[in-house]
Scaffold this active site. Sequence first.
Site, PDB file in Angstrom:
ATOM      1  N   PRO A   1       0.846  -1.214   0.000  1.00 13.39           N
ATOM      2  CA  PRO A   1       0.000   0.000   0.000  1.00 13.39           C
ATOM      3  C   PRO A   1       0.873   1.252   0.000  1.00 13.39           C
ATOM      4  O   PRO A   1       1.750   1.409   0.837  1.00 13.39           O
ATOM      5  CB  PRO A   1      -0.780  -0.113   1.318  1.00 13.39           C
ATOM      6  CG  PRO A   1      -0.608  -1.516   1.784  1.00 13.39           C
ATOM      7  CD  PRO A   1       0.687  -1.999   1.215  1.00 13.39           C
ATOM      8  N   GLU A   2       0.661   2.098  -0.984  1.00  9.70           N
ATOM      9  CA  GLU A   2       1.414   3.344  -1.095  1.00  9.70           C
ATOM     10  C   GLU A   2       0.548   4.490  -0.572  1.00  9.70           C
ATOM     11  O   GLU A   2      -0.601   4.283  -0.206  1.00  9.70           O
ATOM     12  CB  GLU A   2       1.792   3.584  -2.560  1.00  9.70           C
ATOM     13  CG  GLU A   2       2.700   2.527  -3.153  1.00  9.70           C
ATOM     14  CD  GLU A   2       4.164   2.692  -2.732  1.00  9.70           C
ATOM     15  OE1 GLU A   2       4.490   3.715  -2.096  1.00  9.70           O
ATOM     16  OE2 GLU A   2       4.965   1.796  -3.026  1.00  9.70           O
TER      17      GLU A   2
END
Length: 275
Positions: free
Chosen positions: A2-3
């Site tokens: 997850p960015e």
Amino acid sequence: VPELPEVETTLRGVSPYCNGHVVSQVIIKRRDLRWPIPDGIETLLIGQPCIDTCRRGKYILLIFPAGSVLIHLGMSGSLRVVQANQSWKKHDHVEIFFGEFGIRLHDPRRFGCVLWAENWRAHPLIKSLGVEPLSDDFSVEYLKKKFEKRSVAIKVAIMDAKVVTGVGNIYAAEALFLAEIHPRTPACELGAAAISKLIKAIQQVLNMAIDMGGTTLRDFVSQDGQPGYFKQRLNVYARAHLPCVRCQKPLFGEVMAGRQTVYCIKCQKMSLPRD
Ligand SMILES: [Zn+2]
């Protein structure tokens, strides 16, 4: 992984179910995440109203009068909104319930964390973070100062979380393409005009991903919500040897500081006009 855009979208998805609501129950199935969940966090939280939520870097913060819960999704984690007595899936570890709905952390690799901080701004994991890329602090003056004495490649410099938080490999590669900057350009050689272009490009790629995330928000809050990493239209990332969208020349791929980097040797220039 997850960015920043996924974390921002997650925050927007869970906020309405936490913010302004009182914690009614905390269930912890396992405490051994990246760092152990602090003992007694359950008693600390029950009965407390969540008075705000925010994101700093890739941390989601639930703010209570007595302190804050710091949540990180690690490598593969996700948060989803759940209803009372909703069945638990494998790798669901923590649930914080707010009356009618709750949020639940799912994290197969357990690289995420759930921590407590009396003052989140002073927490060691937060304190060392660079500026937020979507804030006014991410300015030409700021980057010029940070890059002044750094001869490291701009791609590496811009991914340094102590400089700016949340510019992951995909976003760095895409932003450098948009800004027409060769990823190996020494950071200190970027003049004000190039830095300004780069800042705008980084904000553009992040905002685009967040906007796309908005369309998947429903999935985050649905019962089977999956993190669903955003399928953004990418110009260079993972496109080595494919034609450049601008000049049709095959894109070039190499490993820089251990990360795959793809760019166009024609469109992205190393020698920049000095200013
Ligand atoms: Zn090109």
